[in-house]
Scaffold this motif. Structure first.
Motif, PDB file in Angstrom:
ATOM      1  N   CYS A  99       0.838  -1.196   0.000  1.00  0.00           N
ATOM      2  CA  CYS A  99       0.000   0.000   0.000  1.00  0.00           C
ATOM      3  C   CYS A  99       0.874   1.248   0.000  1.00  0.00           C
ATOM      4  O   CYS A  99       1.738   1.402   0.860  1.00  0.00           O
ATOM      5  CB  CYS A  99      -0.916   0.003   1.220  1.00  0.00           C
ATOM      6  SG  CYS A  99      -1.961   1.470   1.314  1.00  0.00           S
ATOM      7  N   CYS A 126       0.276   4.363   0.598  1.00  0.00           N
ATOM      8  CA  CYS A 126      -0.054   5.539   1.400  1.00  0.00           C
ATOM      9  C   CYS A 126       1.032   5.808   2.435  1.00  0.00           C
ATOM     10  O   CYS A 126       1.789   4.917   2.808  1.00  0.00           O
ATOM     11  CB  CYS A 126      -1.429   5.408   2.056  1.00  0.00           C
ATOM     12  SG  CYS A 126      -1.447   4.494   3.606  1.00  0.00           S
ATOM     13  N   CYS A 161       1.127   3.462   5.642  1.00  0.00           N
ATOM     14  CA  CYS A 161       1.622   2.100   5.483  1.00  0.00           C
ATOM     15  C   CYS A 161       3.110   2.099   5.142  1.00  0.00           C
ATOM     16  O   CYS A 161       3.838   1.207   5.560  1.00  0.00           O
ATOM     17  CB  CYS A 161       0.836   1.369   4.395  1.00  0.00           C
ATOM     18  SG  CYS A 161      -0.884   1.095   4.841  1.00  0.00           S
ATOM     19  N   HIS A 192      -9.773   0.872   4.931  1.00  0.00           N
ATOM     20  CA  HIS A 192      -8.560   1.605   4.583  1.00  0.00           C
ATOM     21  C   HIS A 192      -8.593   1.976   3.104  1.00  0.00           C
ATOM     22  O   HIS A 192      -8.743   1.119   2.247  1.00  0.00           O
ATOM     23  CB  HIS A 192      -7.353   0.705   4.878  1.00  0.00           C
ATOM     24  CG  HIS A 192      -6.041   1.425   4.744  1.00  0.00           C
ATOM     25  ND1 HIS A 192      -5.694   2.480   5.539  1.00  0.00           N
ATOM     26  CD2 HIS A 192      -5.000   1.238   3.899  1.00  0.00           C
ATOM     27  CE1 HIS A 192      -4.485   2.912   5.195  1.00  0.00           C
ATOM     28  NE2 HIS A 192      -4.046   2.178   4.197  1.00  0.00           N
TER      29      HIS A 192
HETATM   30 ZN   LIG Z   1      -2.167   2.295   3.371  1.00  0.00          ZN
END
Ligand SMILES: [Zn+2]
Length: 109
Positions: free
Chosen positions: A37, A39, A42, A95
């Motif tokens: 992930c 983002c 993460c 999420h």
């Molecule tokens: Zn994430």
């Protein structure tokens, strides 16, 4: 800019499938996508596994994010296109911060 973009996107229980505008197809393991992930939250968890990510603002913050990203659910609830450059996956645990750019997906596929 003449990069190929998805012509069709499909989601199963375990895979994301993309058919690109040039007709080629790629499949991605949802588990891998979740593990990677993109983002900020993460990424921070992956890069500093011993350190808890700072709590993000907002009431939707989930306690599972204090766990490692690898143990998070790999079940996707849906997806949406983000502008002309990427794809946002919403996971079953809510999420949805990660945007997977087409560039990234083409490289992974
Ligand atoms: Zn994430």
């Amino acid at each position: 800019m003449n990069k190929k973009r998805p012509a069709e996107i499909g989601l199963s229980d375990t895979e994301l499938a993309i058919r690109w505008q040039d007709g080629s197809e790629n499949r991605y393991s949802l588990q891998e996508l979740r593990r990677n992930c993109p983002c900020a939250q993460c990424r921070a968890l992956r890069e500093e596994p011993g350190v808890q990510a700072p709590p993000a603002p907002g009431p939707l913050e989930l306690p599972m994010l204090n766990d490692t990203a690898a143990s998070a659910t790999a079940r996707a609830a849906g997806w949406e296109l983000v502008g002309r450059y990427g794809l946002r996956l919403t996971w079953a645990d809510g999420h949805d911060h990660g945007i997977y750019t087409f560039e990234y997906l083409r490289e992974e596929g």
